[in-house]
Design an enzyme around this catalytic site. Structure first.
Site, short mmCIF file in Angstrom:
data_model
loop_
_atom_site.label_atom_id
_atom_site.label_comp_id
_atom_site.label_asym_id
_atom_site.label_seq_id
_atom_site.Cartn_x
_atom_site.Cartn_y
_atom_site.Cartn_z
N ASP A 203 -2.90 -1.39 5.83
CA ASP A 203 -1.89 -1.01 4.84
C ASP A 203 -2.29 -1.55 3.46
O ASP A 203 -2.59 -2.75 3.32
CB ASP A 203 -0.53 -1.61 5.28
CG ASP A 203 0.61 -1.11 4.43
OD1 ASP A 203 1.36 -0.23 4.90
OD2 ASP A 203 0.75 -1.59 3.28
N ASN A 211 1.39 2.89 -8.17
CA ASN A 211 2.12 4.11 -8.53
C ASN A 211 2.99 3.88 -9.76
O ASN A 211 3.01 4.69 -10.69
CB ASN A 211 3.04 4.53 -7.38
CG ASN A 211 2.34 5.44 -6.39
OD1 ASN A 211 1.40 6.14 -6.76
ND2 ASN A 211 2.79 5.45 -5.15
N HIS A 216 1.60 8.46 -10.20
CA HIS A 216 1.35 8.98 -8.86
C HIS A 216 -0.05 9.54 -8.68
O HIS A 216 -0.65 9.42 -7.62
CB HIS A 216 2.39 10.06 -8.54
CG HIS A 216 3.18 9.76 -7.33
ND1 HIS A 216 4.22 8.86 -7.32
CD2 HIS A 216 3.07 10.21 -6.06
CE1 HIS A 216 4.71 8.78 -6.10
NE2 HIS A 216 4.03 9.59 -5.32
N ASP A 220 -2.66 8.62 -5.88
CA ASP A 220 -3.35 9.59 -5.00
C ASP A 220 -4.86 9.37 -5.04
O ASP A 220 -5.54 9.43 -4.00
CB ASP A 220 -3.04 11.03 -5.44
CG ASP A 220 -1.65 11.45 -5.01
OD1 ASP A 220 -0.98 10.68 -4.32
OD2 ASP A 220 -1.23 12.57 -5.38
N GLU A 246 0.75 4.91 2.61
CA GLU A 246 -0.44 4.14 2.22
C GLU A 246 -0.94 3.32 3.40
O GLU A 246 -1.53 2.28 3.25
CB GLU A 246 -0.19 3.24 1.00
CG GLU A 246 1.20 2.72 0.71
CD GLU A 246 1.94 2.04 1.85
OE1 GLU A 246 2.42 2.79 2.73
OE2 GLU A 246 2.10 0.81 1.85
N1 GTP Z 1 0.57 8.29 -4.91
C1 GTP Z 1 1.05 8.30 -3.67
N2 GTP Z 1 1.90 7.34 -3.28
C2 GTP Z 1 2.37 7.33 -2.03
C3 GTP Z 1 1.98 8.33 -1.13
N3 GTP Z 1 2.60 8.08 0.05
C4 GTP Z 1 3.35 6.96 -0.11
N4 GTP Z 1 3.21 6.50 -1.37
C5 GTP Z 1 3.85 5.32 -1.99
O1 GTP Z 1 3.40 4.13 -1.41
C6 GTP Z 1 4.36 3.11 -1.75
C7 GTP Z 1 4.50 2.19 -0.58
O2 GTP Z 1 5.33 1.14 -0.98
P1 GTP Z 1 5.78 -0.06 -0.05
O3 GTP Z 1 6.12 0.47 1.32
O4 GTP Z 1 6.83 -0.84 -0.76
O5 GTP Z 1 4.50 -0.91 0.16
P2 GTP Z 1 3.57 -1.69 -0.88
O6 GTP Z 1 4.01 -1.51 -2.28
O7 GTP Z 1 2.16 -1.29 -0.58
O8 GTP Z 1 3.81 -3.17 -0.46
P3 GTP Z 1 3.21 -3.96 0.76
O9 GTP Z 1 2.82 -2.97 1.83
O10 GTP Z 1 4.29 -4.87 1.23
O11 GTP Z 1 2.01 -4.72 0.27
C8 GTP Z 1 5.65 3.84 -2.12
O12 GTP Z 1 5.85 3.68 -3.49
C9 GTP Z 1 5.33 5.31 -1.83
O13 GTP Z 1 5.95 6.18 -2.75
C10 GTP Z 1 1.09 9.37 -1.57
O14 GTP Z 1 0.69 10.28 -0.85
N5 GTP Z 1 0.65 9.30 -2.85
#
Ligand code: GTP
Length: 322
Positions: A203, A211, A216, A220, A246
């Site tokens: 992860d 983001n 975004h 990506d 992610e």
């Molecule tokens: N650009 C982009 N962002 C994505 C995609 N799928 C998920 N995300 C973003 O990934 C982020 C995941 O955030 P969190 O679950 O809080 O995790 P994190 O910020 O990585 O924090 P930790 O995992 O605790 O280190 C969210 O803001 C989602 O919008 C995608 O396909 N493209």
């Protein structure tokens, strides 16, 4: 959709083989009654071949020699009919050309059909006046060309649908649907043959911030780049899946836990040291677990999840095994 196409192809080949048995029996009996012993024997052996094909298809879901055995019977029988009775035997040439593409894979079918058409031309040549011969040649070639074009188109569409159904469109890694089937398969192989396998859940750390700060599109781009780095480094027998937004899963087949830990450390430093041009490094946390005796998909995944949770708790940019 994908399975439907594969099943349709399978059923079509099965029905054609049943038809092959019926035709071979009929012609074998007819030829034998006419005293054509050699042709009757070829037809008879053809019938046996098709029975074997049907048996293996039904009981083993296996397509004998990828349909290549067909070459020895149907085309040879048709050429023999043309040789013995050129005036009406020539009609079977059209059926022969099309049947190559129904029972064999495209490349082999094309080569087989080309050789068959050449043989038909050679056999037909002395029996028809020029004005009839050119029409026969022209129409057989067109039937071959059209059948090839349709088969080529279907094969390309099949490949494309396969790609869309099994891959994530952003990162080109395998998708969640494929993950479920692959993990079941790894578990079955472990239960049956004790083949080791280690699963890594990975992860990206603080991805939300990327983001939020860079937008975004940059998010990506980072996801795509991380996937490329992973895919480039790993072996083709390892499978990389996009597990969630992610979050990625990597199934390392034939790999024990200690080796997997070393490899994951290498992946971690590789991603950390890559310049994503966002002013800071991108890191990930990973949870690893090897498949164990008595595991279910859920128990294996749960251990990985717990390890990943621990890696996040320990401050991120860490690998934890469980
Ligand atoms: N650009 C982009 N962002 C994505 C995609 N799928 C998920 N995300 C973003 O990934 C982020 C995941 O955030 P969190 O679950 O809080 O995790 P994190 O910020 O990585 O924090 P930790 O995992 O605790 O280190 C969210 O803001 C989602 O919008 C995608 O396909 N493209």
């Amino acid at each position: 959709m994908l399975d439907e196409i594969t099943q349709f192809k399978f059923r079509l080949r099965l029905y054609l083989s049943v038809f092959g048995v019926a035709a071979a029996s009929f012609f074998s009996a007819l030829q034998y009654s006419r005293g054509e012993t050699i042709t009757a024997t070829i037809s008879f052996l053809g019938g046996i071949y098709f029975i074997l094909v049907i048996y293996l298809m039904i009981h083993k879901r296996h397509y004998l020699w990828k349909g290549r055995g067909f070459l020895f019977f149907i085309p040879i029988t048709i050429l023999n009919i043309i040789y013995l009775q050129p005036s009406f035997g020539i009609y079977w040439a059209y059926v022969g050309v099309v049947s190559f593409f129904l029972v064999m894979e495209l490349k082999e079918a094309s080569l087989g059909a080309l050789a068959f058409i050449s043989a038909v031309f050679y056999l037909a040549y002395p029996h028809y006046p020029d004005y009839v011969l050119y029409r026969i040649y022209g129409t057989i070639l067109l039937v071959g060309l059209f059948t090839f074009s349709f088969s080529y188109l279907i094969e390309r569409l099949h490949e494309r649908i396969n790609q869309i159904a099994t891959h994530d469109s952003l990162t080109n890694t395998l998708n969640r649907y494929t993950f479920n089937t692959s993990i079941e398969k790894a578990l079955n192989e472990f239960n049956r043959y004790q083949t080791p396998a280690t699963l890594l859940l990975l992860d990206l750390d603080h991805f939300k911030k990327i983001n939020d700060i860079h937008g975004h599109q940059t998010g990506d781009y980072v996801l795509k780049k991380v996937s490329d780095l992973l895919l480039d480094r790993l072996r083709s027998s390892d499978q990389v899946f996009r597990y969630g937004g992610e979050e990625f899963a990597i199934l390392l087949s034939q790999t024990k836990l200690d080796i997997a830990v070393q490899l994951t450390e290498e992946l971690r430093t590789m991603v950390e040291s890559h310049d994503f041009k966002i002013g800071k490094s991108v890191t990930f946390s990973g949870g690893l677990s090897e498949v164990q005796e008595g595991d279910w998909v859920t128990s294996w995944l749960k251990r990985c999840d717990q390890a990943l949770y621990q890696a996040k708790e320990d401050g991120r940019n860490k690998i934890v095994k469980n």
